[in-house]
Design a protein around this motif. Sequence first.
Motif, PDB file in Angstrom:
ATOM      1  N   GLY A  28       0.773  -1.229   0.000  1.00 16.21           N
ATOM      2  CA  GLY A  28       0.000   0.000   0.000  1.00 16.21           C
ATOM      3  C   GLY A  28       0.807   1.284   0.000  1.00 16.21           C
ATOM      4  N   HIS A  29       2.105   1.168  -0.263  1.00 16.34           N
ATOM      5  CA  HIS A  29       2.953   2.356  -0.232  1.00 16.34           C
ATOM      6  C   HIS A  29       3.136   2.949  -1.627  1.00 16.34           C
ATOM      7  CE1 HIS A  29       3.723   1.392   3.904  1.00 16.34           C
ATOM      8  NE2 HIS A  29       4.222   0.213   3.567  1.00 16.34           N
ATOM      9  N   GLU A  30       3.302   4.244  -1.672  1.00 13.99           N
ATOM     10  CA  GLU A  30       3.596   4.954  -2.915  1.00 13.99           C
ATOM     11  C   GLU A  30       5.108   4.945  -3.125  1.00 13.99           C
ATOM     12  OE1 GLU A  30       2.471   6.622  -6.315  1.00 13.99           O
ATOM     13  OE2 GLU A  30       0.993   6.378  -4.726  1.00 13.99           O
ATOM     14  N   VAL A  31       5.554   4.482  -4.280  1.00 12.13           N
ATOM     15  CA  VAL A  31       6.992   4.379  -4.556  1.00 12.13           C
ATOM     16  C   VAL A  31       7.345   5.240  -5.753  1.00 12.13           C
ATOM     17  CG1 VAL A  31       8.942   2.829  -4.920  1.00 12.13           C
ATOM     18  CG2 VAL A  31       6.890   1.992  -3.742  1.00 12.13           C
ATOM     19  N   TRP A  32       8.422   6.004  -5.613  1.00 13.22           N
ATOM     20  CA  TRP A  32       8.957   6.799  -6.721  1.00 13.22           C
ATOM     21  C   TRP A  32      10.270   6.141  -7.146  1.00 13.22           C
ATOM     22  CZ3 TRP A  32       8.685  11.695  -3.207  1.00 13.22           C
ATOM     23  CH2 TRP A  32       7.338  11.990  -2.933  1.00 13.22           C
ATOM     24  N   PRO A  33      10.239   5.248  -8.128  1.00  9.56           N
ATOM     25  CA  PRO A  33      11.462   4.562  -8.542  1.00  9.56           C
ATOM     26  C   PRO A  33      12.341   5.434  -9.430  1.00  9.56           C
ATOM     27  CG  PRO A  33       9.583   3.708  -9.770  1.00  9.56           C
ATOM     28  CD  PRO A  33       9.047   4.744  -8.831  1.00  9.56           C
ATOM     29  N   VAL A  34      13.575   5.611  -9.019  1.00  6.96           N
ATOM     30  CA  VAL A  34      14.585   6.301  -9.820  1.00  6.96           C
ATOM     31  C   VAL A  34      15.613   5.252 -10.216  1.00  6.96           C
ATOM     32  CG1 VAL A  34      16.374   8.073  -9.846  1.00  6.96           C
ATOM     33  CG2 VAL A  34      14.208   8.501  -8.659  1.00  6.96           C
ATOM     34  N   LEU A  35      15.857   5.104 -11.503  1.00  6.85           N
ATOM     35  CA  LEU A  35      16.693   4.022 -12.010  1.00  6.85           C
ATOM     36  C   LEU A  35      18.146   4.453 -12.163  1.00  6.85           C
ATOM     37  CD1 LEU A  35      14.323   2.683 -14.818  1.00  6.85           C
ATOM     38  CD2 LEU A  35      14.182   2.380 -12.333  1.00  6.85           C
ATOM     39  N   THR A  36      19.056   3.578 -11.736  1.00  9.80           N
ATOM     40  CA  THR A  36      20.487   3.836 -11.918  1.00  9.80           C
ATOM     41  C   THR A  36      21.027   3.092 -13.134  1.00  9.80           C
ATOM     42  OG1 THR A  36      21.013   2.026 -10.395  1.00  9.80           O
ATOM     43  CG2 THR A  36      20.853   4.256  -9.470  1.00  9.80           C
ATOM     44  N   VAL A  37      20.375   1.985 -13.492  1.00 17.51           N
ATOM     45  CA  VAL A  37      20.644   1.277 -14.749  1.00 17.51           C
ATOM     46  C   VAL A  37      19.302   0.763 -15.247  1.00 17.51           C
ATOM     47  CG1 VAL A  37      22.885   0.480 -13.848  1.00 17.51           C
ATOM     48  CG2 VAL A  37      20.946  -1.093 -13.886  1.00 17.51           C
ATOM     49  N   HIS A  38      19.234   0.467 -16.538  1.00 16.33           N
ATOM     50  CA  HIS A  38      18.067  -0.245 -17.050  1.00 16.33           C
ATOM     51  C   HIS A  38      18.557  -1.340 -17.980  1.00 16.33           C
ATOM     52  CE1 HIS A  38      14.008  -1.213 -17.837  1.00 16.33           C
ATOM     53  NE2 HIS A  38      14.078  -0.916 -19.117  1.00 16.33           N
ATOM     54  N   PHE A  39      18.730  -2.529 -17.379  1.00 20.58           N
ATOM     55  CA  PHE A  39      19.281  -3.660 -18.102  1.00 20.58           C
ATOM     56  C   PHE A  39      18.176  -4.609 -18.546  1.00 20.58           C
ATOM     57  CE2 PHE A  39      23.607  -3.457 -15.702  1.00 20.58           C
ATOM     58  CZ  PHE A  39      23.992  -2.382 -16.494  1.00 20.58           C
ATOM     59  N   SER A  40      18.519  -5.454 -19.504  1.00 20.03           N
ATOM     60  CA  SER A  40      17.582  -6.481 -19.957  1.00 20.03           C
ATOM     61  C   SER A  40      17.322  -7.503 -18.859  1.00 20.03           C
ATOM     62  CB  SER A  40      18.146  -7.189 -21.188  1.00 20.03           C
ATOM     63  OG  SER A  40      19.450  -7.708 -20.907  1.00 20.03           O
ATOM     64  N   ASN A  41      18.340  -7.799 -18.042  1.00 19.88           N
ATOM     65  CA  ASN A  41      18.275  -8.824 -16.999  1.00 19.88           C
ATOM     66  C   ASN A  41      19.414  -8.573 -16.026  1.00 19.88           C
ATOM     67  OD1 ASN A  41      19.473 -10.109 -19.763  1.00 19.88           O
ATOM     68  ND2 ASN A  41      20.759 -10.667 -18.007  1.00 19.88           N
ATOM     69  N   HIS A  42      19.395  -9.268 -14.887  1.00 15.80           N
ATOM     70  CA  HIS A  42      20.462  -9.039 -13.915  1.00 15.80           C
ATOM     71  C   HIS A  42      21.778  -9.643 -14.407  1.00 15.80           C
ATOM     72  CE1 HIS A  42      20.626 -13.145 -12.286  1.00 15.80           C
ATOM     73  NE2 HIS A  42      19.317 -13.137 -12.084  1.00 15.80           N
ATOM     74  N   THR A  43      22.866  -9.138 -13.867  1.00 16.67           N
ATOM     75  CA  THR A  43      24.194  -9.483 -14.379  1.00 16.67           C
ATOM     76  C   THR A  43      24.632 -10.887 -14.007  1.00 16.67           C
ATOM     77  OG1 THR A  43      25.233  -8.476 -12.431  1.00 16.67           O
ATOM     78  CG2 THR A  43      24.895  -7.061 -14.355  1.00 16.67           C
ATOM     79  N   GLY A  44      23.868 -11.556 -13.137  1.00 18.68           N
ATOM     80  CA  GLY A  44      24.208 -12.913 -12.766  1.00 18.68           C
ATOM     81  C   GLY A  44      24.151 -13.891 -13.929  1.00 18.68           C
ATOM     82  N   TYR A  45      23.458 -13.506 -14.999  1.00 21.53           N
ATOM     83  CA  TYR A  45      23.401 -14.364 -16.178  1.00 21.53           C
ATOM     84  C   TYR A  45      24.709 -14.341 -16.963  1.00 21.53           C
ATOM     85  CZ  TYR A  45      18.348 -14.966 -15.636  1.00 21.53           C
ATOM     86  OH  TYR A  45      17.103 -15.303 -15.161  1.00 21.53           O
ATOM     87  N   GLY A  46      25.554 -13.357 -16.676  1.00 19.48           N
ATOM     88  CA  GLY A  46      26.824 -13.251 -17.379  1.00 19.48           C
ATOM     89  C   GLY A  46      26.762 -12.421 -18.642  1.00 19.48           C
ATOM     90  N   ALA A  47      25.567 -12.146 -19.135  1.00 17.05           N
ATOM     91  CA  ALA A  47      25.382 -11.296 -20.320  1.00 17.05           C
ATOM     92  C   ALA A  47      24.102 -10.507 -20.149  1.00 17.05           C
ATOM     93  CB  ALA A  47      25.318 -12.145 -21.587  1.00 17.05           C
ATOM     94  N   TRP A  48      24.144  -9.255 -20.563  1.00 15.40           N
ATOM     95  CA  TRP A  48      22.976  -8.397 -20.458  1.00 15.40           C
ATOM     96  C   TRP A  48      23.126  -7.254 -21.443  1.00 15.40           C
ATOM     97  CZ3 TRP A  48      26.951  -8.751 -17.049  1.00 15.40           C
ATOM     98  CH2 TRP A  48      27.697  -7.593 -16.813  1.00 15.40           C
ATOM     99  N   ARG A  49      22.035  -6.544 -21.665  1.00 15.54           N
ATOM    100  CA  ARG A  49      22.050  -5.370 -22.528  1.00 15.54           C
ATOM    101  C   ARG A  49      21.328  -4.227 -21.827  1.00 15.54           C
ATOM    102  NH1 ARG A  49      23.016  -6.745 -28.114  1.00 15.54           N
ATOM    103  NH2 ARG A  49      23.105  -9.020 -28.413  1.00 15.54           N
ATOM    104  N   GLY A  50      21.628  -3.014 -22.283  1.00 15.05           N
ATOM    105  CA  GLY A  50      20.940  -1.862 -21.734  1.00 15.05           C
ATOM    106  C   GLY A  50      21.891  -0.844 -21.139  1.00 15.05           C
ATOM    107  N   PRO A  51      21.363   0.336 -20.838  1.00 12.54           N
ATOM    108  CA  PRO A  51      22.219   1.447 -20.419  1.00 12.54           C
ATOM    109  C   PRO A  51      22.509   1.503 -18.930  1.00 12.54           C
ATOM    110  CG  PRO A  51      19.979   2.212 -20.683  1.00 12.54           C
ATOM    111  CD  PRO A  51      19.976   0.770 -21.087  1.00 12.54           C
ATOM    112  N   LEU A  52      23.734   1.894 -18.630  1.00 13.84           N
ATOM    113  CA  LEU A  52      24.135   2.287 -17.288  1.00 13.84           C
ATOM    114  C   LEU A  52      23.965   3.802 -17.241  1.00 13.84           C
ATOM    115  CD1 LEU A  52      25.633   1.458 -14.590  1.00 13.84           C
ATOM    116  CD2 LEU A  52      27.742   2.056 -15.783  1.00 13.84           C
TER     117      LEU A  52
END
Length: 283
Positions: A28-52
């Motif tokens: 029930g909380h209001e969240v204001w998400p500010v992004l530091t990266v927007h990747f395709s997936n987390h880096t644990g996969y070893g490969a990802w795409r998207g901007p830092l």
Amino acid sequence: MKILSIQSSVAYGHVGNSAAVFPLQRLGHEVWPVLTVHFSNHTGYGAWRGPLLAPADVAEVIEGIADRGVLGTADAVLSGYQGDPAMGAVILAAADRVRAANPDAVYCCDPVMGDTGRGMFVRPGIPEYLRDVVVPRADIITPNHFELDFLAGRTTTSLPAVLDAVDVVRVTGPRDVLVTSVLHDDVPAGSLEVVAVSDEGAWAVTTPLLPINPNGGGDVTAALYLAHLRTTGSPATALERTISSVFTVLERTLAAGTREIQLVAAQDAIADPPARFTARRLR
């Protein structure tokens, strides 16, 4: 509450803001998400795409929120992985700004650095930056056992030693500490503990140790503990509710056999935490 959450984001899966925002909203909380990266997936996969995203761009987004005249109405600032001191400076500036406008607001920092068995997995210099600059300016921190030992400058193998280490860190600034994945000499085989410490005392919850270690669990834990601590005012209750929800999420993930945590499937256990674990008072 209104929560400014400055974290990473992924399109696929659940880490950073992609793990924290939905659980907070289900509570029930209001969240204001500010992004530091927007990747395709987390880096644990070893490969990802998207901007830092550049720290200056992140600061611009925060400034835009301030332009709306609402930044000072936030009740909390939440942050997780900080891969660069320049990004950390932006987050700290936002936290200071919010707390200056709202003295009741808090900054909750998950000091992501490493883990037992893996060691440090952030860039050289980041652990010291978190220890010396970020953690002392936080109100709430949620390190795992490995990270607590680094912050306190010691190795802890007993519960009293863990509590002593928390006390060492609390002296530097943060008044509320949640330590996850605690393993000490007296933890029963096949179990682990989570410890919460505040001015009011210290509590622990013991849970079964599940054969699973997915990405994003710490991000969910930090978000839920912040929410429950601020809404109930009770570290013990916040500990019980947080771990009951997170354990259910991990159980669902294990049963599904997926790499990504099952936040959506377990959302009822987030919105209405089951009474699965009872916190015992340590002091």
